[in-house]
Design an enzyme around this catalytic site. Structure first.
Site, PDB file in Angstrom:
ATOM      1  CG  ASP A   1      -6.897  -4.651   3.873  1.00 27.52           C
ATOM      2  OD1 ASP A   1      -7.948  -4.434   4.812  1.00 27.52           O
ATOM      3  OD2 ASP A   1      -6.782  -3.656   3.023  1.00 27.52           O
TER       4      ASP A   1
ATOM      5  CE1 TYR B   1      -3.011  -2.839  -0.008  1.00 23.32           C
ATOM      6  CE2 TYR B   1      -3.847  -2.162   2.429  1.00 23.32           C
ATOM      7  CZ  TYR B   1      -3.912  -3.177   1.303  1.00 23.32           C
ATOM      8  OH  TYR B   1      -4.685  -4.191   1.177  1.00 23.32           O
TER       9      TYR B   1
ATOM     10  CG  ASP C   1      -1.285 -20.147  -0.108  1.00 24.31           C
ATOM     11  OD1 ASP C   1      -0.549 -19.886   0.786  1.00 24.31           O
ATOM     12  OD2 ASP C   1      -1.129 -20.815  -0.978  1.00 24.31           O
TER      13      ASP C   1
ATOM     14  CE  LYS D   1       1.524 -17.797  -2.693  1.00 21.62           C
ATOM     15  NZ  LYS D   1       0.983 -18.721  -2.310  1.00 21.62           N
TER      16      LYS D   1
ATOM     17  CG  ASP E   1     -12.530  -7.093   5.569  1.00 21.84           C
ATOM     18  OD1 ASP E   1     -12.265  -6.558   6.542  1.00 21.84           O
ATOM     19  OD2 ASP E   1     -13.212  -6.581   4.588  1.00 21.84           O
TER      20      ASP E   1
END
Ligand code: NAD
Length: 352
Positions: free
Chosen positions: A247, A141, A223, A191, A251
């Site tokens: 992020d 970001y 994952d 990852k 959620d």
């Protein structure tokens, strides 16, 4: 205790839920003999409308000078034009950077009385108590270069995923320290099978983990983590991860608790004011109807008392009042009830 709290109600349901959190904080102040002063500023879409900027220098300076900042939510369809010069989310990112709040703490607990409200089976939800620690001021970001260009006649877009060692070290230390006061388990999510930044992340997680021998460290690919969050969330304790993975995972984790409206967050730096906000957005679909669930924001105000003002007892008072309210069956629309935002807050205030 005297404290100066800056309020950034923002857009959509932001002002509705912040108003209720302030009433709760005022209730706590009068009960425990504290004096909190509240100063309100515009941030996000409403600030673009009035000042042409999603975060003005004055607002940022006021936040930096405060003891703590309580934010509602920003954004909405009105400010969604991809070609706009400024967007509400830019203000949010600039605020996090400006306050140097590099770690975002998102607790996810499932209240037994709300289990039926989650799409997952009760036996999976039993005992869920996760603390996600998300790196907040680095990664995709914020990395540079970022943008679009026409190259060889084709349109190209680029974002950069970049981490420095010190950015990983400080959030990792925080995660391990927090785990010491909990079940002493850290899952570091990356990852590393594909991304170089994740290989650095994993290397540093291992290195910092050695400084906390009483805390168990597990590395997990993002994952796998996204799958484990819904197949075995009760086995998770502290989950630490980089900005974008955090992020998305938080959620996903909010589904466990039954509604986005139930979850809080605290963003902290080495020093200076913390930033407290519910994890949900501005919910334009229900804004102005007076039906938003204020619990996530009220829990955020409890986190504010705990982390920025060192008022543990008062924070716990708010949390147990919320527990009691949920147990009693009081519900806003998102969790299957009919109470308005204000009525839900009234229920909490009477139990403080
Ligand atoms: P959202 O979180 O605003 O809403 C998702 C769904 O959850 C909606 O159906 C909404 O009604 C419901 N919901 C959210 N909070 C609720 C509450 N307290 N009580 C009851 N129901 C609630 O996400 P979205 O719709 O994807 O985004 C709307 C806007 O919010 C967008 O502009 C987005 O960019 C912005 N946003 C801001 C933040 C932030 O300020 N930190 C975070 C996420 C999204």
């Amino acid at each position: 205790m005297q404290a100066n709290i800056v309020l950034l109600p923002g857009d959509g349901i932001g002002p509705e839920v912040v108003t209720e959190a302030v009433r709760v904080l005022e209730g706590i102040a009068s009960k425990h003999g504290h004096s909190f002063s509240f100063t309100e500023h515009l941030m996000g879409g409403c600030s673009i409308d009035k000042y042409g900027s999603s975060l003005t220098e004055e607002t940022l300076a006021a936040c930096q000078a405060a003891d703590a900042v309580l934010l509602g939510a920003v954004g909405g369809p009105k400010w969604d034009d991809p070609n706009a010069k400024d967007r509400p989310e830019r203000g949010l990112l600039a605020l996090r950077k400006g306050l140097k709040v590099f770690a975002n703490l998102r607790p996810v607990k499932v209240h037994p009385a709300l289990m039926e409200w989650s799409p997952l089976k009760p036996e999976i939800l039993e005992g869920v108590d996760i603390l996600v620690v998300r790196e907040l001021t680095g990664g995709l970001y914020f990395g540079w270069p970022k943008g679009r260009e026409i190259k060889d006649g084709r349109e190209r877009a680029v974002d950069t995923l970049e981490y420095y060692d010190y950015e990983i070290k400080r959030v990792m230390h925080l995660a391990f320290k927090l785990a010491k006061g909990r079940k002493k388990k850290v899952i570091s999510v990356d990852k590393a099978n594909v991304l170089e930044s994740s290989r650095l992340w994993r290397q540093i997680a291992t290195q910092i983990g050695q400084e906390y021998p009483d805390v168990e460290l597990e590395h997990m690919l993002v994952d796998t983590a996204s799958m484990r969050l819904i197949t075995g969330p009760a086995e998770m304790d502290v989950v630490v991860t980089e900005n974008m993975f955090g992020d998305i995972l938080t959620d996903e984790a909010s589904v466990l608790a039954g509604s986005m409206g139930m979850l809080s967050s605290a963003s902290l730096g080495e020093s200076g004011p913390g930033l407290y906000e519910p994890i949900h957005g501005s919910a334009p679909d229900i804004a102005g109807k007076g039906i938003a669930n204020p619990v996530g924001t009220i829990l955020s105000s409890a986190a504010l008392l705990r982390h920025s003002l060192n008022l543990e007892k008062e924070a716990a008072t708010i949390e147990s009042a919320i527990d009691e309210v949920i147990t009693s069956g009081a519900r806003t629309n998102d969790i299957g009830g009919k109470l308005s935002t204000t009525q839900m807050a009234d229920e909490i205030i009477t139990r403080l």
